[in-house]
Design a protein around this motif. Sequence first.
Motif, PDB file in Angstrom:
ATOM      1  N   TRP A  61      37.956  20.377  13.114  1.00  0.00           N
ATOM      2  CA  TRP A  61      38.405  20.603  14.503  1.00  0.00           C
ATOM      3  C   TRP A  61      38.178  22.041  14.957  1.00  0.00           C
ATOM      4  CZ3 TRP A  61      39.446  17.948  18.650  1.00  0.00           C
ATOM      5  CH2 TRP A  61      40.098  18.573  19.718  1.00  0.00           C
ATOM      6  N   ILE A  62      38.468  22.984  14.093  1.00  0.00           N
ATOM      7  CA  ILE A  62      38.419  24.386  14.521  1.00  0.00           C
ATOM      8  C   ILE A  62      37.051  25.026  14.314  1.00  0.00           C
ATOM      9  CG2 ILE A  62      40.874  24.684  14.019  1.00  0.00           C
ATOM     10  CD1 ILE A  62      40.068  26.220  11.506  1.00  0.00           C
ATOM     11  N   SER A  63      36.203  24.435  13.460  1.00  0.00           N
ATOM     12  CA  SER A  63      34.944  25.090  13.100  1.00  0.00           C
ATOM     13  C   SER A  63      33.849  24.788  14.110  1.00  0.00           C
ATOM     14  CB  SER A  63      34.509  24.632  11.707  1.00  0.00           C
ATOM     15  OG  SER A  63      33.246  25.176  11.390  1.00  0.00           O
ATOM     16  N   HIS A  64      33.090  25.832  14.439  1.00  0.00           N
ATOM     17  CA  HIS A  64      31.922  25.658  15.306  1.00  0.00           C
ATOM     18  C   HIS A  64      30.687  25.262  14.487  1.00  0.00           C
ATOM     19  CE1 HIS A  64      33.993  27.193  18.809  1.00  0.00           C
ATOM     20  NE2 HIS A  64      34.448  28.198  18.054  1.00  0.00           N
ATOM     21  N   GLN A  65      30.803  25.290  13.160  1.00  0.00           N
ATOM     22  CA  GLN A  65      29.659  24.990  12.303  1.00  0.00           C
ATOM     23  C   GLN A  65      29.618  23.532  11.879  1.00  0.00           C
ATOM     24  OE1 GLN A  65      30.484  27.789   9.216  1.00  0.00           O
ATOM     25  NE2 GLN A  65      29.257  29.405  10.185  1.00  0.00           N
ATOM     26  N   CYS A  66      30.627  22.774  12.313  1.00  0.00           N
ATOM     27  CA  CYS A  66      30.679  21.356  11.955  1.00  0.00           C
ATOM     28  C   CYS A  66      30.229  20.535  13.158  1.00  0.00           C
ATOM     29  CB  CYS A  66      32.093  20.976  11.533  1.00  0.00           C
ATOM     30  SG  CYS A  66      32.270  19.236  11.151  1.00  0.00           S
ATOM     31  N   PHE A  67      29.131  19.812  12.987  1.00  0.00           N
ATOM     32  CA  PHE A  67      28.581  19.027  14.085  1.00  0.00           C
ATOM     33  C   PHE A  67      28.735  17.556  13.776  1.00  0.00           C
ATOM     34  CE2 PHE A  67      26.291  23.052  14.297  1.00  0.00           C
ATOM     35  CZ  PHE A  67      26.504  23.396  15.623  1.00  0.00           C
ATOM     36  N   LEU A  68      29.460  16.879  14.650  1.00  0.00           N
ATOM     37  CA  LEU A  68      29.608  15.438  14.570  1.00  0.00           C
ATOM     38  C   LEU A  68      29.386  14.864  15.952  1.00  0.00           C
ATOM     39  CD1 LEU A  68      32.843  14.932  12.425  1.00  0.00           C
ATOM     40  CD2 LEU A  68      30.555  14.246  11.775  1.00  0.00           C
ATOM     41  N   PRO A  69      28.772  13.739  16.063  1.00  0.00           N
ATOM     42  CA  PRO A  69      28.659  13.109  17.387  1.00  0.00           C
ATOM     43  C   PRO A  69      30.063  12.750  17.894  1.00  0.00           C
ATOM     44  CG  PRO A  69      27.158  12.101  15.792  1.00  0.00           C
ATOM     45  CD  PRO A  69      28.070  12.992  15.014  1.00  0.00           C
ATOM     46  N   ASN A  70      30.365  13.234  19.086  1.00  0.00           N
ATOM     47  CA  ASN A  70      31.669  12.939  19.697  1.00  0.00           C
ATOM     48  C   ASN A  70      32.801  13.317  18.734  1.00  0.00           C
ATOM     49  OD1 ASN A  70      33.340  12.158  21.732  1.00  0.00           O
ATOM     50  ND2 ASN A  70      33.124   9.950  21.387  1.00  0.00           N
ATOM     51  N   LYS A  71      32.716  14.533  18.198  1.00  0.00           N
ATOM     52  CA  LYS A  71      33.605  14.967  17.126  1.00  0.00           C
ATOM     53  C   LYS A  71      35.079  14.831  17.503  1.00  0.00           C
ATOM     54  CE  LYS A  71      34.083  19.398  16.332  1.00  0.00           C
ATOM     55  NZ  LYS A  71      33.874  20.784  15.852  1.00  0.00           N
ATOM     56  N   GLU A  72      35.456  15.251  18.693  1.00  0.00           N
ATOM     57  CA  GLU A  72      36.862  15.263  19.082  1.00  0.00           C
ATOM     58  C   GLU A  72      37.451  13.861  19.079  1.00  0.00           C
ATOM     59  OE1 GLU A  72      34.422  16.646  20.825  1.00  0.00           O
ATOM     60  OE2 GLU A  72      34.767  18.775  20.334  1.00  0.00           O
ATOM     61  N   GLN A  73      36.673  12.899  19.625  1.00  0.00           N
ATOM     62  CA  GLN A  73      37.146  11.515  19.657  1.00  0.00           C
ATOM     63  C   GLN A  73      37.239  10.937  18.248  1.00  0.00           C
ATOM     64  OE1 GLN A  73      37.862   9.705  22.779  1.00  0.00           O
ATOM     65  NE2 GLN A  73      38.998   8.634  21.196  1.00  0.00           N
ATOM     66  N   VAL A  74      36.251  11.284  17.414  1.00  0.00           N
ATOM     67  CA  VAL A  74      36.226  10.765  16.046  1.00  0.00           C
ATOM     68  C   VAL A  74      37.451  11.236  15.268  1.00  0.00           C
ATOM     69  CG1 VAL A  74      35.021  10.933  13.824  1.00  0.00           C
ATOM     70  CG2 VAL A  74      33.727  10.475  15.907  1.00  0.00           C
ATOM     71  N   LEU A  75      37.753  12.540  15.355  1.00  0.00           N
ATOM     72  CA  LEU A  75      38.884  13.082  14.609  1.00  0.00           C
ATOM     73  C   LEU A  75      40.208  12.521  15.111  1.00  0.00           C
ATOM     74  CD1 LEU A  75      37.719  16.796  14.338  1.00  0.00           C
ATOM     75  CD2 LEU A  75      37.744  15.092  12.521  1.00  0.00           C
ATOM     76  N   LEU A  76      40.334  12.378  16.424  1.00  0.00           N
ATOM     77  CA  LEU A  76      41.569  11.824  16.975  1.00  0.00           C
ATOM     78  C   LEU A  76      41.739  10.370  16.562  1.00  0.00           C
ATOM     79  CD1 LEU A  76      43.892  12.782  18.768  1.00  0.00           C
ATOM     80  CD2 LEU A  76      42.641  11.947  20.747  1.00  0.00           C
ATOM     81  N   ASP A  77      40.640   9.617  16.577  1.00  0.00           N
ATOM     82  CA  ASP A  77      40.717   8.208  16.191  1.00  0.00           C
ATOM     83  C   ASP A  77      41.060   8.058  14.715  1.00  0.00           C
ATOM     84  OD1 ASP A  77      40.204   7.356  18.719  1.00  0.00           O
ATOM     85  OD2 ASP A  77      38.066   6.983  18.412  1.00  0.00           O
TER      86      ASP A  77
END
Length: 1524
Positions: free
Chosen positions: A30-46
């Motif tokens: 969540w806090i790192s700018h070096q971690c790239f995930l598609p739609n990261k915020e939604q994925v982590l919340l889900d």
Amino acid sequence: MAAVYSGISLKLKSKTTSWEDKLKLAHFAWISHQCFLPNKEQVLLDWARQSLVAFYKKKLELKEDIVERLWIYIDNILHSRKLQNLLKNGKTINLQISLVKIINERVTEFSHSGSRRNICAILSCCQGILSTPALAVIYTAKQELLVALLSQLCLSACRQPEEAMVAQLFEVIRLALGHYLLIQQQQVNPRRAFGDVTGYLLQPCLVLRHLLSGGTWTQASQGQLWQALSRDVRSQIEAMLRGGVFQPELLSSYKEELLDQQQEDVKMGAMKNLLSPMDTVISKLVSAGYCAPSLHATVVANSVALLYKLFLDSYFKEGNQLLCFQVLPRLFRCLRISELQEKQVKALSTSDWTTELLVVEQLLNSVASNNIYNIAADRIRHGEAQFHFYRCLAELLMNHPQASVPAWFRCLKTLMSLNHLILEPDLDDLLASAWIDAEVTDFRTKKAQEALIHTLFQTYAKLRQVPRLFEEVLGVICRPAAEVLRQPVLASGPSTVLCACLLELPPSQILDTWSLVLEKFQSLVLPCLRSDVDMALKSLSLSTLLHCVMFNMRSLDSSTPLPIIRRTQCMMERMLGEIVQPLLALLLGPPGPEVELWLQKVSDSVLLLSYTWAHVDTMCSMNCSQYHSVSGALTGVALEISNLPSLLPGVETRVWKKIETFTAQFNSLGRYCLEQLYLQKMKRTLMQTSVLSEEALQTLRCDAAYIIGSGRESLNQRTTASWDGQVGTVSALTYPVAHWHLIVSNLTILISYLCPDDVRYLASVLLRTLPMSKAQEGSVDEEPYITLENISKAILHSPLFPEMQPLHSAFLMCITVRCSRILCSGAQSDQGLLSQQLPWLFEKDHTAVAHWENRFVKVGPEGIEPREEIAQNLLSLVKSDFPFQLEGEQLESILGLLEVISTLQLDSFLPPHHVHYFLMLLSLAVTKLGHSCSSSLALKFLITCYQLLGYLQRGRSARLVFKTMYASDLFEIVLTSLFKASGRFLIETDDPSWLELLQVIGTFLEELMQMLIQMKLSLVLNFGKITTFLSSCKLCTEAASGKQLDSQKALSRQLLLVSLTKLCQVLGPYVKEEKPGQEAPAALAELLQQAVRQTGTVVQLCFPPGTGVQHLPSVLISSVNTLLEADLNPCCRDGGAEVSQVTDNTLLSRAALYQGIYSQVLSELPALAGHDQSFQAALQFLTLFFLAPELHPKKESVFTSMFHSVRKVLADPEVPIQVMQEIEPHLGALLTQMLEVGTTEDFRLVMRCILQGLDISNVWKADVQAVLSAVTLLKLLLNCPLSGEKASLLWLACPQIVTALTLQNREACQEQPMPLPVVESILDVLAALLRQGEEAISNPHHVSLAFSILLTVPLDHLKPMEYGSIFPRMHNVLFSILQCHPKVMLKAIPSFLNSFNRLVFSVIHEGRQKDKGSTDDLSVVLECARLVERMYSHIAARAEEFTVFSPFMVAQYVSEVQKVTLYPAVRSLLQEGIYLVLDLCIEPDVRFLRASLQPGLRDVFKELYNDYLKYHKAKHEGEKRYTV
């Protein structure tokens, strides 16, 4: 390039990854700018949501701490700035319903079982969702989820959770209510809104509102934020109930249910099954189980009042009165007291009655304030439906009287106001329960009772049926009852009300009432009076009532109709012959061994009636020539031959002697009335004869002696009782107070006929009954009853007291005797010798003091000058060992007496008193104090003594003191005793009490020496002895020898410095004046130089060169000022070149001293700001130092150093605002002197600093103090006289200054809370700039900027004191524009009127009548209203400019004033102002207003215009007829 982390999604879903690692990975992702995930915020919340859903559905096993951390993780995401920014930029984040359902389930679990597992984190998540609109849509889209959440949140709050989570829980409730209200407003289906509220929200919300109103959480969560949150939640609950239960669409359903009407609206398909909304609400309200049983009844009661209020707010309008009434009985039946009629429940406790009656009171007040009950309409159209309900309610209140509950009285009062017929069938029971038989002791309950009785009498007075009301009162009094248990009929409350009513009645009704009382007395009481205690008490009650009636009837005069006069005379004859004389005959029977109670009460009754009769007879005889006083006699009794008035016509002196003997056996009302009779006799004697004969004088003396002697024994009992001032409440307990009140009230009559012993007795009583401490004065909350202390305090502060010379002299002598007795109790030597040395302490009369005072005018033996004898005696006693020593208790006693002396007008004492008191106070001041006296007590004692000596020294007889001793001897006595006393004080040199003593001593010595100069009393001799004494004292000789002074002698050193300083300050100006015929100027100048040298020696020893003291005491600074002023004084150079050279050398020799003081003053100046005396002395030193360039340091600019030091003071946040306002004039005087001498460059420095401080960047840095100091500096600068180049520089910078002030004001007004000192200073500076820049400000734009400043300043939500401070400043700015910039006004009238209308509207808002609160703050609003009226007059004076705008000004005023009800005083002032604007309106303007205003406003304008024509225009047209 940094590594790119991937595969996190797989690891989060992997079963092999531990939950600890998963949480760490999720947090990192969540806090790192070096971690790239598609739609990261939604994925982590889900992921977090799915984990929690699986856990709560038992599909996944997790440890409790992992569950908690998952909730915290979601909470951190929801509250993160990152998420907010994403949503703000348009990215979509979806919350699933499953998460919301889990939140609701957990809140439900918490509300039912109280389980606190993870509840704080869950509530925080809920808050994050509801506070973010993009996320809150999950709740607003599914209304049932929000309703369920809100219901469970309210239930949770009703469980009264722990303090730590109260604020969080209520914040979530506030957010949820806010969203629900928005949904409710958009709801198109009224049935659904009604069902949601009544089905899920009504009960928990009502309980929650009750708990909030009761202050359940107030102690746990104090503070303004909590109060605001609580207030918001309560208002939201009310709005929710109004929008759900009382929607406009439900009106027809309510009508159908309550009025049995068929719905007329065919479009109400959605409402076809909703037939009885009120029954639904009531059934939900009264059902059990939704709250604790102990709370249920109280919640229901409070909710009844709320629901009725909301119903009226929603549906009340003209024509709906019956509908609004029909709700009332249904809601009333929810209360427990409604069942008392059928005796279905047990009797309620007092607290239950209080709760229920408060609700009934609110219901009845709503009926009265909304005019729901119309008597005629109810009788003609509705078969008296309302009347029958109110009648049943009245019967309920009468059947269950609650005289200890204030609301019970208020309910009856409202019913009486609605219709007197409601209570008339129970009028006798009402009078008995609420007045005659009521036991009321509580102050609030007494006020409620008083209001009810007032309404009762006012109502029957309007109906012209007061005699009928009195007939009922008399019937209740004469009922068989245990009279001993009854309270006095006319205590202060009922008596005040009855008096006010009787004064307004016509004489015929008064006479009817009078006749009724006499008939009842004669028919029911008099025949059964003998040996019957109850009947005797009834006779006393009737006598009290008759006394009140007769005392408050309008007195007869020459304009009274003859039938009224004749009837009054008949009533007087009847009362004397048929009531008073038979009662007197009862008292003349053979005396028994003991005084029976019935006989005592009969004596009280007959003497009260006799006093009343005599008083009324005297008043009628004086004011009406057609009234002839009755002169009957008792049967078989011969009249005495005398021209003097008797106590009562036809009653012999021997009869009164028997009565006097009888009443002397007990303290009672009878004895008090007998004193009043004697007083009445004295008044008649004084009025009857212009020149008093010897017989008349003797009679007056005897009568006065009887009045004083009658209660002498009772006053010696020192009672603490209080009396309400009513004759009917005089008893054995209150008689001493009533007796003392009678004496003091009539002292002006009595004092001339009292013998000296009686006068001395009165003086001793006065001194004995005075409160000697604050504790004896009583608290503010006590009822305003009369006590011995209050009476004595009143006479002491009366301006008439000094005019009564015999009593005043005796009182002064009593104080001196008491002081001398206490002082002599501490004598340590033979009192016979002391009586020769200090004779004034042993004299018992001021005339004796005057006798030995005159002895000193003659030549004394052995060559000793007469005036020196007293001084030498005192001085020798002070130097050796003073023969009196006071300990702690003795000192406290004397301090109490000194407090009494301080209230007297010491400066106007007669000569004997003045000399006696001066010598007595001087003796006290020099008395030795024992070891039991603390330093603080001793200092307080000395301060008081010398303050009182100072008052005497300023008196008109002050010169007489110098007939008994020389001023120089007095100077030496005072200082010698103080030098000895200061050595025993265990205090620091900066102790506040010690500094106050130094100030008092300095003032006393200065005034003493000033008196010498004014009277020209051997100036060289007296000042020579003073200077010699100061030079020869031990401290001075040690200083002259260069010996280092002991630190223990620091107090004495300060005392010496004060004495030397005052000597220089008094002698300096006198020597400088050099008036013709001045006594020995050279000798005095030499004495001055000697004093200056001594001062310099002591100062240099106190402040050695090269060293500094920790804090500069004000004494040292003041002494240095005097020394520097003397060194700079040109009069010292008048002795020629030699003296001038010596003076210059002296100045240079002290340069190091002055420079050291200068450096320390600059460094300490901010710290000194809180000490007014020290700060003024420091600024005076800086001014003197600035004027001595030869002392200035070579390395720095003195102007710059002083200026920066002044800036430090202004910018110091430690200096309170009030202190800053007090020191501004002193800083302004210093700045004026600096700018006058300073250069243009110095002035540029000042301007540069001001502009830097006004820079807007200071606000952005939150450096408010820099802004405030710059504005204050500018204010000081504008008060300095500037000319030439300096003035040009100021006005060149004016545009920049005005712009900066505008920006600063805008920023300040946006802050919460508003920095009031900044805004006030900006307005002050702006007004000064506009006034002084009348010719210098050339650009109209810069003047117009003032309007933007005025429009920015908020005038609402200010405290009264803040409002009273801001408003006059805004008015001042407007007035400055109007007066000084007329050309700008021509183009800026709309802006001017906008600013002025804000002031007008704010006065209207603040001056409205409020439901609750006192009128203590009304004076502030009245002052502002006067300013508005004044501005209207200035506008009217410029008729040619404002005529076009006058109708719009009137329209704006009318539209605003129509919204509120103003206090009459405020309305009067505003109307006087608007009348002046109406003078500018021509006839077309009036027609335009009548046509264009809305109907409601049109009525207000019509009334205003009619008043204008009636009161204003007619008056001024009348005045014009007499104008040439």
